[in-house]
Design a protein around this motif. Structure first.
Motif, PDB file in Angstrom:
ATOM      1  N   PRO A  36       0.813  -1.227   0.000  1.00  0.00           N
ATOM      2  CA  PRO A  36       0.000   0.000   0.000  1.00  0.00           C
ATOM      3  C   PRO A  36       0.837   1.263   0.000  1.00  0.00           C
ATOM      4  N   TYR A  37       2.113   1.163   0.385  1.00  0.00           N
ATOM      5  CA  TYR A  37       3.000   2.323   0.410  1.00  0.00           C
ATOM      6  C   TYR A  37       4.037   2.276  -0.714  1.00  0.00           C
ATOM      7  N   GLY A  38       3.896   1.316  -1.623  1.00  0.00           N
ATOM      8  CA  GLY A  38       4.907   1.108  -2.654  1.00  0.00           C
ATOM      9  C   GLY A  38       4.756   2.023  -3.855  1.00  0.00           C
ATOM     10  N   ASP A  39       5.770   2.016  -4.700  1.00  0.00           N
ATOM     11  CA  ASP A  39       5.814   2.890  -5.862  1.00  0.00           C
ATOM     12  C   ASP A  39       4.613   2.716  -6.785  1.00  0.00           C
ATOM     13  N   ASP A  40       4.242   1.468  -7.060  1.00  0.00           N
ATOM     14  CA  ASP A  40       3.206   1.213  -8.058  1.00  0.00           C
ATOM     15  C   ASP A  40       1.854   1.762  -7.615  1.00  0.00           C
ATOM     16  N   LEU A  41       1.418   1.401  -6.419  1.00  0.00           N
ATOM     17  CA  LEU A  41       0.110   1.859  -5.940  1.00  0.00           C
ATOM     18  C   LEU A  41       0.098   3.365  -5.701  1.00  0.00           C
ATOM     19  N   GLN A  42       1.163   3.891  -5.135  1.00  0.00           N
ATOM     20  CA  GLN A  42       1.182   5.326  -4.844  1.00  0.00           C
ATOM     21  C   GLN A  42       1.210   6.156  -6.119  1.00  0.00           C
ATOM     22  N   LEU A  43       1.935   5.716  -7.139  1.00  0.00           N
ATOM     23  CA  LEU A  43       1.921   6.458  -8.401  1.00  0.00           C
ATOM     24  C   LEU A  43       0.546   6.368  -9.054  1.00  0.00           C
ATOM     25  N   ALA A  44      -0.066   5.188  -9.024  1.00  0.00           N
ATOM     26  CA  ALA A  44      -1.404   5.038  -9.614  1.00  0.00           C
ATOM     27  C   ALA A  44      -2.392   5.993  -8.954  1.00  0.00           C
ATOM     28  N   LEU A  45      -2.359   6.063  -7.630  1.00  0.00           N
ATOM     29  CA  LEU A  45      -3.239   6.988  -6.915  1.00  0.00           C
ATOM     30  C   LEU A  45      -2.918   8.435  -7.252  1.00  0.00           C
ATOM     31  N   GLU A  50      -4.393  13.617  -9.378  1.00  0.00           N
ATOM     32  CA  GLU A  50      -3.913  14.833 -10.042  1.00  0.00           C
ATOM     33  C   GLU A  50      -4.927  15.376 -11.049  1.00  0.00           C
ATOM     34  N   LEU A  51      -5.862  14.543 -11.467  1.00  0.00           N
ATOM     35  CA  LEU A  51      -6.923  15.021 -12.369  1.00  0.00           C
ATOM     36  C   LEU A  51      -7.769  16.098 -11.704  1.00  0.00           C
ATOM     37  N   HIS A  52      -7.774  16.152 -10.373  1.00  0.00           N
ATOM     38  CA  HIS A  52      -8.543  17.157  -9.642  1.00  0.00           C
ATOM     39  C   HIS A  52      -7.731  18.429  -9.379  1.00  0.00           C
ATOM     40  N   TYR A  53      -6.486  18.438  -9.798  1.00  0.00           N
ATOM     41  CA  TYR A  53      -5.639  19.622  -9.653  1.00  0.00           C
ATOM     42  C   TYR A  53      -5.393  20.219 -11.039  1.00  0.00           C
ATOM     43  N   GLU A  61      -9.545  17.326 -19.941  1.00  0.00           N
ATOM     44  CA  GLU A  61     -10.025  17.753 -18.625  1.00  0.00           C
ATOM     45  C   GLU A  61     -11.300  17.035 -18.217  1.00  0.00           C
ATOM     46  N   GLU A  62     -12.093  16.593 -19.192  1.00  0.00           N
ATOM     47  CA  GLU A  62     -13.353  15.915 -18.890  1.00  0.00           C
ATOM     48  C   GLU A  62     -13.144  14.562 -18.199  1.00  0.00           C
ATOM     49  N   ARG A  63     -11.895  14.040 -18.252  1.00  0.00           N
ATOM     50  CA  ARG A  63     -11.651  12.738 -17.625  1.00  0.00           C
ATOM     51  C   ARG A  63     -11.656  12.810 -16.104  1.00  0.00           C
ATOM     52  N   GLU A  64     -11.706  14.030 -15.548  1.00  0.00           N
ATOM     53  CA  GLU A  64     -11.672  14.183 -14.092  1.00  0.00           C
ATOM     54  C   GLU A  64     -12.754  13.345 -13.410  1.00  0.00           C
ATOM     55  N   SER A 212      -4.823  14.437  -0.585  1.00  0.00           N
ATOM     56  CA  SER A 212      -5.878  14.296  -1.588  1.00  0.00           C
ATOM     57  C   SER A 212      -6.951  13.320  -1.123  1.00  0.00           C
ATOM     58  N   LEU A 213      -6.527  12.225  -0.532  1.00  0.00           N
ATOM     59  CA  LEU A 213      -7.469  11.231  -0.003  1.00  0.00           C
ATOM     60  C   LEU A 213      -8.394  11.879   1.012  1.00  0.00           C
ATOM     61  N   PHE A 214      -7.843  12.587   1.976  1.00  0.00           N
ATOM     62  CA  PHE A 214      -8.656  13.232   3.002  1.00  0.00           C
ATOM     63  C   PHE A 214      -9.502  14.357   2.407  1.00  0.00           C
ATOM     64  N   GLY A 215      -8.916  15.110   1.501  1.00  0.00           N
ATOM     65  CA  GLY A 215      -9.613  16.279   0.973  1.00  0.00           C
ATOM     66  C   GLY A 215     -10.782  15.951   0.068  1.00  0.00           C
ATOM     67  N   LEU A 216     -10.680  14.863  -0.671  1.00  0.00           N
ATOM     68  CA  LEU A 216     -11.720  14.532  -1.654  1.00  0.00           C
ATOM     69  C   LEU A 216     -12.907  13.787  -1.056  1.00  0.00           C
ATOM     70  N   HIS A 217     -12.815  13.426   0.222  1.00  0.00           N
ATOM     71  CA  HIS A 217     -13.901  12.665   0.846  1.00  0.00           C
ATOM     72  C   HIS A 217     -14.466  13.436   2.035  1.00  0.00           C
ATOM     73  N   ARG A 218     -15.705  13.822   1.932  1.00  0.00           N
ATOM     74  CA  ARG A 218     -16.352  14.557   3.028  1.00  0.00           C
ATOM     75  C   ARG A 218     -16.324  13.755   4.319  1.00  0.00           C
ATOM     76  N   ALA A 219     -16.451  12.443   4.199  1.00  0.00           N
ATOM     77  CA  ALA A 219     -16.450  11.592   5.394  1.00  0.00           C
ATOM     78  C   ALA A 219     -15.116  11.649   6.137  1.00  0.00           C
ATOM     79  N   LEU A 220     -14.060  12.130   5.467  1.00  0.00           N
ATOM     80  CA  LEU A 220     -12.733  12.206   6.089  1.00  0.00           C
ATOM     81  C   LEU A 220     -12.357  13.644   6.439  1.00  0.00           C
ATOM     82  N   ARG A 221     -13.357  14.518   6.584  1.00  0.00           N
ATOM     83  CA  ARG A 221     -13.060  15.930   6.878  1.00  0.00           C
ATOM     84  C   ARG A 221     -12.322  16.093   8.206  1.00  0.00           C
TER      85      ARG A 221
END
Length: 326
Positions: A36-45, A50-53, A61-64, A212-221
Motif C-alpha cells: 500500500p506504500y509502494g511505488d506502483d500503488l502510490q503512483l497510480a493513486l 492529479e486530475l482534480h488539480y 479535462e473531462e476525464r476528471e 488528496s485522499l482526506f480532501g476529496l472525501h467529506r467523510a474524512l473531513r
C-alpha cells in the motif's frame, strides 16, 4: 491549461491507470497483496488524484469525473486507507495528539530531516529535499481548501483565515506555492508544476496522496483537519532549522525567505488551527475527534517514512531520488 507530462509506469497498477488516461479502456487490477506504500500503488493513486488539480498534458479535462477512472481509484484508496488505519494507533484525544507535536527534542534529533540539514546537510541534499517537496509545496493549501464547505461556524471562519494567508493574502507573488517556486529557482531547480514526479520516491508520493485522499472525501473531513493541524503545528520549528541550513550553505535570499515566512506565519497559524479550527470542529461535531487524531498520526507516520528514506540514502552519500538531479 496544459499540465505536466505523464510519467513512466512503476508496475501493473500504474500501467493500467496510464493506459486508461491515454484513452484505453479502464480495467480493474487487483490490489490484493500489493504494497500500500509502494511505488506502483502510490503512483497510480497520484495520477488519478492529479486530475482534480492541474491534470496532465494530453489527458482531456473531462476525464476528471470519468466513471471508469473513479472505479479504478476506489480499490486503490481502500488499500491505502486500510493500511493507514492498521498502522496508526486508534487513539481519540485530539488535545494530547496535538500537544505531543509541540514537544521539541533536546539537542540534535538524528531521525529528523530538518535537524540533519541544519547541522550536517550538503547543498545537493537540500536540492533533493526541495525537489521532493515540490510535489507538495507547489500545490500548498489546495487540498485543504476542499474542507472549507464541509465546516461550519468557528472552524470555517478560522480555516478561511489561515488559507487566506497561504494563498498570499490577495497578492499573487506572496502565494506560498509561488514562494516555494522562488526557492527552487535560487537552488537551480526546475520550477514547473509536477516536474519532479518521475524522480519522487513512493514515500514522497504518499505524503501528497494523503492530503488528496482526506480532501476529496467529506467523510474524512476530520482527518483532513488533523492533517492540516499537524502541518501547522510542526512547521515553524522545522522551518527555522531549514532557513538556518539554507543560510549556512549560501542559498539565495528567495530560498531563505520561504522558510523565514513560515517561521512567522505558522507560529500564528498553529494557535488559530489548534484552538479555532480543531476546537470549533470538536464543538460542532465531537464525534469526529477520533478522525482528527487519525489524521494527525497518519501524517506523522508518512512523514517519518519519507524522512527515514531520505536520511538512509544521504548518509550513504547517494541520491534519495529515483532519478538523481543533474
Amino acid at each position: 491549461m496544459t499540465g505536466p507530462p505523464l510519467p513512466s509506469a512503476r508496475g501493473e497498477l500504474s500501467a493500467a491507470v496510464l493506459s486508461a488516461l491515454l484513452g484505453g479502456r479502464p480495467h480493474a487490477v487487483s490490489v490484493d497483496g500489493r504494497d500500500p506504500y509502494g511505488d506502483d500503488l502510490q503512483l497510480a493513486l497520484y495520477l488519478l488524484y492529479e486530475l482534480h488539480y492541474q491534470g496532465f498534458a494530453g489527458v482531456p479535462e473531462e476525464r476528471e469525473w470519468d466513471v471508469g477512472l473513479l472505479a479504478l481509484r476506489r480499490p486503490l484508496e481502500r488499500r491505502f486507507l486500510q493500511a493507514l488505519r492498521a498502522d496508526v494507533p486508534p487513539l481519540s484525544d485530539a488535545e494530547q495528539a496535538l500537544g505531543d507535536l509541540l514537544v521539541e527534542p533536546v539537542g540534535h534529533d538524528g531521525t529528523s530531516v530538518s535537524h540533519h540539514l541544519e547541522r550536517d546537510g550538503e547543498l545537493w541534499q537540500l536540492r533533493e529535499y526541495a525537489a521532493v517537496r515540490s510535489l507538495y509545496h507547489l500545490k500548498e493549501a489546495d487540498p485543504h481548501a476542499w474542507v472549507i464547505p464541509r465546516l461550519r461556524g468557528r472552524a470555517k471562519a478560522a480555516m478561511v483565515a489561515v488559507e487566506f494567508d497561504e494563498f498570499g493574502a490577495g497578492r499573487a507573488e506572496e502565494i506560498h506555492a509561488q514562494l516555494f517556486a522562488d526557492l527552487m529557482r535560487d537552488l537551480g531547480l526546475e520550477t514547473a508544476y509536477g516536474h519532479y514526479l518521475e524522480a519522487a520516491p513512493a514515500e514522497a508520493l504518499a505524503t501528497v496522496n494523503l492530503m488528496s485522499l482526506f480532501g476529496l472525501h467529506r467523510a474524512l473531513r476530520g482527518a483532513l483537519v488533523g492533517h492540516f493541524a499537524t502541518v501547522e503545528v510542526t512547521s515553524s520549528p522545522a522551518s527555522r532549522r531549514l532557513a538556518s541550513a539554507l543560510r549556512r550553505l549560501g542559498a539565495g535570499a528567495a530560498a531563505q525567505r520561504f522558510y523565514d515566512e513560515h517561521v512567522e506565519a505558522d507560529a500564528v497559524h498553529e494557535q488559530v488551527v489548534r484552538h479555532e479550527v480543531v476546537g470549533g470542529l470538536l464543538d460542532d461535531e465531537p464525534r469526529l475527534e477520533p478522525d482528527i487524531v487519525f489524521g494527525v498520526h497518519a501524517t506523522g507516520l508518512l512523514e517519518d517514512r519519507l524522512g527515514a528514506h531520505l536520511l538512509k540514502a544521504w548518509r550513504q552519500q547517494r541520491s534519495a531520488l529515483r532519478v538523481p538531479l543533474s
